[in-house]
Motif scaffolding. Structure first.
Motif, PDB file in Angstrom:
ATOM      1  N   UNK A  71      20.696  22.753  68.853  1.00  0.00           N
ATOM      2  CA  UNK A  71      21.834  23.491  68.299  1.00  0.00           C
ATOM      3  C   UNK A  71      21.531  23.907  66.864  1.00  0.00           C
ATOM      4  N   UNK A  72      21.624  25.187  66.596  1.00  0.00           N
ATOM      5  CA  UNK A  72      21.336  25.695  65.255  1.00  0.00           C
ATOM      6  C   UNK A  72      22.637  25.876  64.464  1.00  0.00           C
ATOM      7  N   UNK A  73      22.588  25.480  63.195  1.00  0.00           N
ATOM      8  CA  UNK A  73      23.727  25.640  62.284  1.00  0.00           C
ATOM      9  C   UNK A  73      23.208  26.204  60.962  1.00  0.00           C
ATOM     10  N   UNK A  74      23.980  27.104  60.354  1.00  0.00           N
ATOM     11  CA  UNK A  74      23.601  27.686  59.060  1.00  0.00           C
ATOM     12  C   UNK A  74      24.273  26.934  57.923  1.00  0.00           C
ATOM     13  N   UNK A  75      23.457  26.429  57.018  1.00  0.00           N
ATOM     14  CA  UNK A  75      23.970  25.743  55.825  1.00  0.00           C
ATOM     15  C   UNK A  75      24.097  26.770  54.710  1.00  0.00           C
ATOM     16  N   UNK A  76      25.271  26.791  54.053  1.00  0.00           N
ATOM     17  CA  UNK A  76      25.530  27.812  53.031  1.00  0.00           C
ATOM     18  C   UNK A  76      25.751  27.220  51.643  1.00  0.00           C
ATOM     19  N   UNK A  77      25.589  25.915  51.523  1.00  0.00           N
ATOM     20  CA  UNK A  77      25.781  25.286  50.211  1.00  0.00           C
ATOM     21  C   UNK A  77      25.787  23.783  50.340  1.00  0.00           C
ATOM     22  N   UNK A  78      26.117  23.105  49.240  1.00  0.00           N
ATOM     23  CA  UNK A  78      26.109  21.637  49.221  1.00  0.00           C
ATOM     24  C   UNK A  78      27.372  21.130  48.535  1.00  0.00           C
ATOM     25  N   UNK A  79      27.723  19.893  48.822  1.00  0.00           N
ATOM     26  CA  UNK A  79      28.821  19.218  48.134  1.00  0.00           C
ATOM     27  C   UNK A  79      28.338  17.837  47.713  1.00  0.00           C
ATOM     28  N   UNK A  80      28.856  17.340  46.589  1.00  0.00           N
ATOM     29  CA  UNK A  80      28.479  16.002  46.123  1.00  0.00           C
ATOM     30  C   UNK A  80      28.925  14.972  47.141  1.00  0.00           C
ATOM     31  N   UNK A  81      28.072  13.967  47.372  1.00  0.00           N
ATOM     32  CA  UNK A  81      28.425  12.886  48.298  1.00  0.00           C
ATOM     33  C   UNK A  81      29.345  11.907  47.581  1.00  0.00           C
ATOM     34  N   UNK A  82      30.645  11.889  47.985  1.00  0.00           N
ATOM     35  CA  UNK A  82      31.664  11.051  47.344  1.00  0.00           C
ATOM     36  C   UNK A  82      31.551  11.251  45.829  1.00  0.00           C
ATOM     37  N   UNK A  83      31.600  10.134  45.038  1.00  0.00           N
ATOM     38  CA  UNK A  83      31.429  10.297  43.585  1.00  0.00           C
ATOM     39  C   UNK A  83      30.009   9.952  43.170  1.00  0.00           C
ATOM     40  N   UNK A  84      29.140   9.683  44.161  1.00  0.00           N
ATOM     41  CA  UNK A  84      27.826   9.137  43.831  1.00  0.00           C
ATOM     42  C   UNK A  84      26.816  10.258  43.596  1.00  0.00           C
ATOM     43  N   UNK A  85      26.863  10.792  42.374  1.00  0.00           N
ATOM     44  CA  UNK A  85      25.984  11.905  42.039  1.00  0.00           C
ATOM     45  C   UNK A  85      24.612  11.365  41.654  1.00  0.00           C
ATOM     46  N   UNK A  86      23.631  11.627  42.500  1.00  0.00           N
ATOM     47  CA  UNK A  86      22.259  11.164  42.266  1.00  0.00           C
ATOM     48  C   UNK A  86      21.369  12.383  42.118  1.00  0.00           C
ATOM     49  N   UNK A  87      20.416  12.313  41.177  1.00  0.00           N
ATOM     50  CA  UNK A  87      19.505  13.435  41.019  1.00  0.00           C
ATOM     51  C   UNK A  87      18.060  12.995  41.183  1.00  0.00           C
ATOM     52  N   UNK A  88      17.243  13.945  41.609  1.00  0.00           N
ATOM     53  CA  UNK A  88      15.792  13.797  41.521  1.00  0.00           C
ATOM     54  C   UNK A  88      15.409  14.405  40.187  1.00  0.00           C
ATOM     55  N   UNK A  89      14.572  13.716  39.446  1.00  0.00           N
ATOM     56  CA  UNK A  89      14.177  14.217  38.133  1.00  0.00           C
ATOM     57  C   UNK A  89      14.212  13.105  37.111  1.00  0.00           C
ATOM     58  N   UNK A  90      13.747  13.415  35.898  1.00  0.00           N
ATOM     59  CA  UNK A  90      13.732  12.412  34.841  1.00  0.00           C
ATOM     60  C   UNK A  90      12.341  12.236  34.264  1.00  0.00           C
ATOM     61  N   UNK A  91      12.145  11.099  33.571  1.00  0.00           N
ATOM     62  CA  UNK A  91      10.860  10.822  32.934  1.00  0.00           C
ATOM     63  C   UNK A  91       9.768  10.820  33.998  1.00  0.00           C
ATOM     64  N   UNK A  92       8.730  11.610  33.764  1.00  0.00           N
ATOM     65  CA  UNK A  92       7.623  11.732  34.721  1.00  0.00           C
ATOM     66  C   UNK A  92       7.024  10.360  35.008  1.00  0.00           C
TER      67      UNK A  92
END
Length: 404
Positions: free
Chosen positions: A332-353
């Protein structure tokens, strides 16, 4: 005259408190201070796990635990041999906080309240004379020959050793960049998918227990439970994709297609089973006899999407309809058109190398006596207590090495 501390920790979160308590407990002769930019600390602890604080995850083998870190897998293997899930459990139990394991492996305080963890930290910090300086927003970090000078909104403090444990904080990353560190630009890591599709429009709250999801035209694949939400899809199968695909999905500007296999079977095997159902359930209405352990409301939508109407019986459907249903169930194919934050748990990839950090000590390779712990470095994990375990491990190793 500037105030002087032996050790300053920037960031009054999980990693900061954990490190401060361990340092002060082992070395009561040292002055240890936490700088917190807000009027109270530990806010991420407070909201984590829906207010219950998902302290860690019941995975006790380092080589298995690291598989939950899209960034940091290789680097954390050694540290996890030094301080692991079992050590976390023992640390909290020694301080009167008992943890419990839930069915999915997540671990919470028996009280089911993050306030238990917050109270533990505040009590231990007070016990070992850790100074917590609230409303101290850091404006600059200066490195000197033998110490550091930290300018805050409340004045200047000097220290011999500095630990940065601020989590995903662009302002602090900029200050670290100014003193010579490489910062990997952050992108969101844990998020849900925004999808508008009539198959899922009217069934929010429905859970498919075990699916496989692929992002089309990439190598990204994940499996696990899938939750239909008011705006699209969530739950571990989606969150794993969002974490491991953080950079790739950002480059796609969060517009891409996914393919879902609701049965975990290949299309041919699924079709053969459908033919068996056609014989075995001949007189039953298809819509009323969900198969493959699928929720009834989801089954109904996939049936309708296969050009099978609500009254058709198994005996009535033709080869083309069966093939269409097999395709809906497995591809089954679905088109993703954006993202929403998961609950209040905002996690990022990135930071000090990661190349800037010595993972035996969590000390900077560029600036002596500067240490890091938690998500300030380019390490992030899937949901389930893994980000906290990274914080505890890094903070503990810093506490063991900062005074040597």
């Amino acid at each position: 005259m500037n105030k002087h501390k032996d050790i300053i920790i920037i960031g009054g979160g999980a990693a900061g408190f954990f490190a401060a308590i361990n340092i002060a407990e082992q070395h009561p002769e040292l002055s240890v201070a936490i700088l917190e930019r807000g009027k109270e600390g530990l806010q991420k602890v407070k909201i984590s796990g829906g207010g219950r604080c998902n302290v860690t995850h019941a995975e006790f083998i380092p080589s298995e635990l690291v598989l939950n870190y899209p960034r940091g897998e290789k680097e954390l293997l050694g540290p996890f041999h030094s301080f692991m899930t079992g050590d976390t459990i023992a640390w909290f139990e020694d301080r009167g906080v008992e943890l419990k394991i839930e069915e999915d492996g997540r671990m919470f305080p028996v009280s089911n309240s993050s306030q238990t963890i917050i109270n533990c930290f505040l009590n231990e910090a007070q016990k070992y004379n850790v100074e917590i300086l609230y409303n101290h927003s850091v404006k600059s970090i200066k490195t000197r020959e033998n110490d550091f000078s930290i300018e805050t909104s409340q004045g200047i403090l000097d220290c011999n050793k500095l630990l940065v444990a601020t989590g995903s904080n662009p302002k602090i990353w900029k200050l670290l960049e100014d003193i010579g560190h490489t910062i990997v630009q952050p992108v969101p890591s844990l998020f849900t998918f925004d999808i508008t599709d009539k198959r899922i429009k009217d069934i929010p709250g429905v859970v498919a227990k075990d699916v496989e999801i692929k992002v089309i035209n990439t190598n990204l694949v994940s499996e696990g439970p899938l939750l239909i939400t008011h705006v699209g899809m969530s739950a571990p199968a989606i969150l794993k994709l969002s974490a491991f695909g953080a950079i790739e999905l950002a480059e796609l500007k969060y517009n891409f297609e996914i393919e879902i296999n609701f049965t975990r079977l290949d299309v041919e095997t699924c079709l053969e089973q459908l033919k068996d159902f056609k014989l075995g359930f001949a007189k039953k209405a298809i819509i009323n006899s969900p198969q493959f352990d699928l929720p009834k409301r989801l089954w109904k939508q996939l049936i309708l999407a296969s050009n099978i109407n609500e009254v058709e019986r198994w005996a009535d459907i033709n080869k083309q309809q069966l093939e269409s249903l097999a395709s809906q169930l497995t591809k089954a194919k679905f088109s993703v058109t954006g993202k929403s934050t998961f609950k209040e748990e905002f996690v990022t990839a990135g930071g000090v190398d990661l190349k800037d950090v010595n993972f035996k000590t969590f000390e900077s390779k560029r600036i002596p006596n500067l240490y890091f712990a938690g998500e300030v470095i380019n390490v992030d994990a899937v949901t389930g207590g893994f980000n906290f375990q990274n914080a505890w491990t890094g903070a503990y190793i810093v506490s063991q090495n900062i005074n040597r």
